[in-house]
Design a protein around this motif. Structure first.
Motif, PDB file in Angstrom:
ATOM      1  N   GLY A 112       0.817  -1.202   0.000  1.00 33.46           N
ATOM      2  CA  GLY A 112       0.000   0.000   0.000  1.00 33.46           C
ATOM      3  C   GLY A 112       0.855   1.257   0.000  1.00 33.46           C
ATOM      4  O   GLY A 112       0.575   2.217  -0.719  1.00 33.46           O
ATOM      5  N   ALA A 113       1.908   1.248   0.803  1.00 36.07           N
ATOM      6  CA  ALA A 113       2.821   2.389   0.860  1.00 36.07           C
ATOM      7  C   ALA A 113       3.570   2.533  -0.459  1.00 36.07           C
ATOM      8  O   ALA A 113       3.761   3.639  -0.967  1.00 36.07           O
ATOM      9  N   VAL A 114       3.989   1.411  -1.013  1.00 35.89           N
ATOM     10  CA  VAL A 114       4.703   1.422  -2.284  1.00 35.89           C
ATOM     11  C   VAL A 114       3.814   2.044  -3.363  1.00 35.89           C
ATOM     12  O   VAL A 114       4.244   2.896  -4.137  1.00 35.89           O
ATOM     13  N   VAL A 115       2.574   1.627  -3.402  1.00 41.43           N
ATOM     14  CA  VAL A 115       1.626   2.156  -4.381  1.00 41.43           C
ATOM     15  C   VAL A 115       1.438   3.659  -4.191  1.00 41.43           C
ATOM     16  O   VAL A 115       1.394   4.415  -5.158  1.00 41.43           O
ATOM     17  N   SER A 116       1.358   4.100  -2.950  1.00 39.45           N
ATOM     18  CA  SER A 116       1.200   5.537  -2.675  1.00 39.45           C
ATOM     19  C   SER A 116       2.373   6.336  -3.225  1.00 39.45           C
ATOM     20  O   SER A 116       2.190   7.385  -3.835  1.00 39.45           O
ATOM     21  N   TYR A 117       3.571   5.846  -2.990  1.00 41.85           N
ATOM     22  CA  TYR A 117       4.763   6.535  -3.490  1.00 41.85           C
ATOM     23  C   TYR A 117       4.798   6.551  -5.013  1.00 41.85           C
ATOM     24  O   TYR A 117       5.201   7.532  -5.625  1.00 41.85           O
ATOM     25  N   LEU A 118       4.401   5.458  -5.621  1.00 35.38           N
ATOM     26  CA  LEU A 118       4.560   5.304  -7.062  1.00 35.38           C
ATOM     27  C   LEU A 118       3.347   5.706  -7.898  1.00 35.38           C
ATOM     28  O   LEU A 118       3.407   5.644  -9.126  1.00 35.38           O
ATOM     29  N   ASN A 119       2.298   6.118  -7.275  1.00 33.55           N
ATOM     30  CA  ASN A 119       1.089   6.511  -7.992  1.00 33.55           C
ATOM     31  C   ASN A 119       1.361   7.517  -9.119  1.00 33.55           C
ATOM     32  O   ASN A 119       0.806   7.384 -10.207  1.00 33.55           O
ATOM     33  N   PRO A 120       2.228   8.507  -8.907  1.00 34.48           N
ATOM     34  CA  PRO A 120       2.507   9.463  -9.986  1.00 34.48           C
ATOM     35  C   PRO A 120       3.200   8.838 -11.201  1.00 34.48           C
ATOM     36  O   PRO A 120       3.266   9.446 -12.265  1.00 34.48           O
ATOM     37  N   CYS A 121       3.702   7.617 -11.056  1.00 39.32           N
ATOM     38  CA  CYS A 121       4.421   6.941 -12.142  1.00 39.32           C
ATOM     39  C   CYS A 121       3.488   6.171 -13.077  1.00 39.32           C
ATOM     40  O   CYS A 121       3.899   5.768 -14.161  1.00 39.32           O
ATOM     41  N   LEU A 122       2.273   5.955 -12.642  1.00 38.22           N
ATOM     42  CA  LEU A 122       1.346   5.121 -13.399  1.00 38.22           C
ATOM     43  C   LEU A 122       1.150   5.560 -14.848  1.00 38.22           C
ATOM     44  O   LEU A 122       1.246   4.732 -15.751  1.00 38.22           O
ATOM     45  N   PRO A 123       0.888   6.851 -15.111  1.00 34.60           N
ATOM     46  CA  PRO A 123       0.699   7.235 -16.519  1.00 34.60           C
ATOM     47  C   PRO A 123       1.929   6.914 -17.381  1.00 34.60           C
ATOM     48  O   PRO A 123       1.791   6.485 -18.520  1.00 34.60           O
ATOM     49  N   TYR A 124       3.102   7.100 -16.812  1.00 29.86           N
ATOM     50  CA  TYR A 124       4.335   6.857 -17.568  1.00 29.86           C
ATOM     51  C   TYR A 124       4.541   5.372 -17.862  1.00 29.86           C
ATOM     52  O   TYR A 124       4.803   4.992 -19.008  1.00 29.86           O
ATOM     53  N   VAL A 125       4.412   4.513 -16.851  1.00 34.00           N
ATOM     54  CA  VAL A 125       4.691   3.091 -17.060  1.00 34.00           C
ATOM     55  C   VAL A 125       3.585   2.373 -17.831  1.00 34.00           C
ATOM     56  O   VAL A 125       3.771   1.241 -18.259  1.00 34.00           O
ATOM     57  N   THR A 126       2.443   3.038 -18.032  1.00 31.43           N
ATOM     58  CA  THR A 126       1.361   2.456 -18.832  1.00 31.43           C
ATOM     59  C   THR A 126       1.264   3.138 -20.201  1.00 31.43           C
ATOM     60  O   THR A 126       0.272   2.971 -20.904  1.00 31.43           O
ATOM     61  N   ASN A 127       2.297   3.885 -20.552  1.00 28.87           N
ATOM     62  CA  ASN A 127       2.377   4.566 -21.850  1.00 28.87           C
ATOM     63  C   ASN A 127       1.222   5.534 -22.098  1.00 28.87           C
ATOM     64  O   ASN A 127       0.782   5.717 -23.221  1.00 28.87           O
ATOM     65  N   LYS A 128       0.739   6.177 -21.023  1.00 31.05           N
ATOM     66  CA  LYS A 128      -0.379   7.110 -21.151  1.00 31.05           C
ATOM     67  C   LYS A 128      -0.028   8.528 -20.763  1.00 31.05           C
ATOM     68  O   LYS A 128      -0.900   9.395 -20.725  1.00 31.05           O
ATOM     69  N   GLY A 129       1.232   8.767 -20.434  1.00 30.98           N
ATOM     70  CA  GLY A 129       1.612  10.119 -20.047  1.00 30.98           C
ATOM     71  C   GLY A 129       3.104  10.244 -19.819  1.00 30.98           C
ATOM     72  O   GLY A 129       3.851   9.270 -19.915  1.00 30.98           O
TER      73      GLY A 129
END
Length: 114
Positions: A28-45
């Motif tokens: 859960g903590a890992v996800v919180s830290y990395l949430n801003p990375c989601l668009p980048y690692v999913t090729n959407k931003g």
């Protein structure tokens, strides 16, 4: 569901970069830290504010159990979530100026992370 999976993968990547500590960091903590990375690692931003999360997670994972926990979280996310570009996820630490002693990959043996 895809967002959570991507976040978990990103979080795991960041945690893998962090130094060891006594208490393990949860996914859960890992996800919180990395949430801003989601668009980048999913090729959407763009990379955007991802590096702040990566560096924060790195700073939070101070013990070997912390690092192994983050590694396991990232590994689970990488192997279970199909929408994440694993190459981009693996390259995040380097892009953000953080050095981790293992490759972010579904095949990483997290028990060997120090």
């Amino acid at each position: 569901m895809k967002l959570i999976g991507a976040l978990l993968i990103a979080a795991a990547l960041i945690a893998a970069v962090a130094p060891p500590s006594e208490a393990a960091i949860g996914c859960g903590a890992v996800v919180s830290y990395l949430n801003p990375c989601l668009p980048y690692v999913t090729n959407k931003g763009p990379l955007g504010g991802c590096c702040g999360g990566i560096k924060g997670l790195y700073g939070a994972a101070k013990t070997t159990p912390d690092r192994q926990s983050v590694c396991n979280c990232l590994k689970t996310l990488a192997s279970s979530y199909k929408g994440v570009n694993l190459g981009k996820a693996a390259g995040l630490p380097g892009q953000c100026g953080v050095s981790i002693p293992y490759k972010i990959s579904p095949s990483t043996d997290c028990s060997k992370v120090k």
